[in-house]
Scaffold this active site. Structure first.
Site, PDB file in Angstrom:
ATOM      1  N   SER A 195       0.745  -1.852   0.076  1.00  0.00           N
ATOM      2  CA  SER A 195      -0.167   0.076   0.034  1.00  0.00           C
ATOM      3  C   SER A 195       1.073   1.369  -0.134  1.00  0.00           C
ATOM      4  O   SER A 195       2.266   0.814   0.655  1.00  0.00           O
ATOM      5  CB  SER A 195      -1.155   0.434   1.259  1.00  0.00           C
ATOM      6  OG  SER A 195      -2.189  -0.757   0.779  1.00  0.00           O
TER       7      SER A 195
HETATM    8  N1  SAH Z   1      -1.068  -4.648   4.702  1.00  0.00           N
HETATM    9  C1  SAH Z   1      -0.487  -4.773   2.670  1.00  0.00           C
HETATM   10  C2  SAH Z   1      -1.274  -4.805   1.367  1.00  0.00           C
HETATM   11  C3  SAH Z   1      -1.726  -5.666   0.393  1.00  0.00           C
HETATM   12  S1  SAH Z   1      -2.568  -5.244  -0.926  1.00  0.00           S
HETATM   13  C4  SAH Z   1       0.620  -3.698   2.496  1.00  0.00           C
HETATM   14  O1  SAH Z   1       1.506  -3.387   3.028  1.00  0.00           O
HETATM   15  O2  SAH Z   1       1.714  -4.622   1.552  1.00  0.00           O
HETATM   16  C5  SAH Z   1      -3.935  -6.440  -0.229  1.00  0.00           C
HETATM   17  C6  SAH Z   1      -3.481  -8.317   0.491  1.00  0.00           C
HETATM   18  O3  SAH Z   1      -4.695  -8.623   1.332  1.00  0.00           O
HETATM   19  C7  SAH Z   1      -2.866  -8.767  -1.023  1.00  0.00           C
HETATM   20  O4  SAH Z   1      -1.777  -9.409  -0.009  1.00  0.00           O
HETATM   21  C8  SAH Z   1      -4.430 -10.293  -0.833  1.00  0.00           C
HETATM   22  O5  SAH Z   1      -3.761 -10.846  -0.983  1.00  0.00           O
HETATM   23  C9  SAH Z   1      -5.027  -9.903   0.690  1.00  0.00           C
HETATM   24  N2  SAH Z   1      -6.479 -10.745   0.252  1.00  0.00           N
HETATM   25  C10 SAH Z   1      -7.244 -10.307  -0.184  1.00  0.00           C
HETATM   26  N3  SAH Z   1      -8.539 -10.616   0.312  1.00  0.00           N
HETATM   27  C11 SAH Z   1      -8.021 -11.132   1.575  1.00  0.00           C
HETATM   28  C12 SAH Z   1      -8.954 -12.249   2.041  1.00  0.00           C
HETATM   29  N4  SAH Z   1      -9.525 -12.682   2.028  1.00  0.00           N
HETATM   30  N5  SAH Z   1      -7.424 -13.048   3.755  1.00  0.00           N
HETATM   31  C13 SAH Z   1      -7.002 -12.008   3.398  1.00  0.00           C
HETATM   32  N6  SAH Z   1      -5.890 -11.352   2.942  1.00  0.00           N
HETATM   33  C14 SAH Z   1      -6.641 -11.532   1.693  1.00  0.00           C
END
Ligand code: SAH
Length: 204
Positions: A55
């Site tokens: 993010s």
């Molecule tokens: N907090 C992270 C953001 C990653 S993007 C950072 O700072 O890097 C969002 C993430 O949510 C992705 O890795 C995706 O695989 C995950 N995601 C999507 N749907 C999900 C679900 N139902 N349960 C857990 N993770 C999920």
């Protein structure tokens, strides 16, 4: 470079000193693929493995600020991804539970946490739509992927007074804060639009 990034976030309206100090301290470049390291201290999202993104720092700071974390509070994060947001929560001395549904990212980030000495209470491979009932209730829940709708279990797993920060929407998301006022009442605030990768539900 991290101090400069913190200045950019201040200019964009981030005020919480603890959040800014976390940005000043955490080596964001280590959470990214080496080919993107040069970009790590720009206020931008970048690709990570499994077609996901780390993010944007402003988004991380904005969501974290909304949680109003006090040391020792229990925080559930949905979407571990690169682990950067997790590291910010740990820096604020929260007890962090984090869930990721992409196995590749879960494995990679779990190893990285060990290597770096970041210690979430639990890092879980699974579907965050369901929350984490066995560890509920939480002081705060943060969803870091765009949710087409608010998963009911997440509201149910908040303490009274607890806060859920979740981007809601399909193409574009509205950052939404729910504060649990009582067993049945939630205050809802909508706080501007953002873009996230989608929160995916495991249908099986
Ligand atoms: N907090 C992270 C953001 C990653 S993007 C950072 O700072 O890097 C969002 C993430 O949510 C992705 O890795 C995706 O695989 C995950 N995601 C999507 N749907 C999900 C679900 N139902 N349960 C857990 N993770 C999920």
């Amino acid at each position: 470079m991290r101090n400069k990034l913190a200045e950019v976030l201040i200019a964009k309206g981030i005020k919480n000193e603890n959040v800014l100090n976390a940005v000043r301290k955490i080596p964001r470049h280590l959470f990214m693929d080496s080919s993107f390291e040069g970009h790590a201290y720009q206020d931008k999202a970048f690709p990570i493995a499994a077609e996901q993104t780390i993010s944007q720092p402003y988004t991380v700071a904005f969501q974290t600020e909304l949680l109003e974390i006090r040391p020792g509070q229990k925080i559930l994060e949905i979407g571990t991804g690169s682990g950067y947001q997790t590291a910010v929560l740990l820096q604020l001395r929260a007890k962090v539970f984090t869930i990721e549904r992409q196995l590749e990212l879960f494995k990679k980030t779990s190893l990285f946490f060990k290597k770096m000495g970041y210690r979430p209470k639990k890092a879980i491979f699974g579907d965050g739509y369901k929350g984490l009932p066995e560890e509920a209730p939480f002081d705060g829940i943060i969803v870091t992927a765009g949710a087409p709708e608010v998963p009911k279990p997440l509201l149910a797993q908040l303490k009274i007074g607890g806060r859920l920060v979740i981007p809601v929407g399909i193409d574009e998301q509205v950052m939404t804060l729910f504060i649990r006022k009582s067993a049945k009442e939630f205050e809802k605030k909508e706080l501007g639009s953002f873009r996230f990768v989608p929160l995916l539900e495991n249908k099986n």
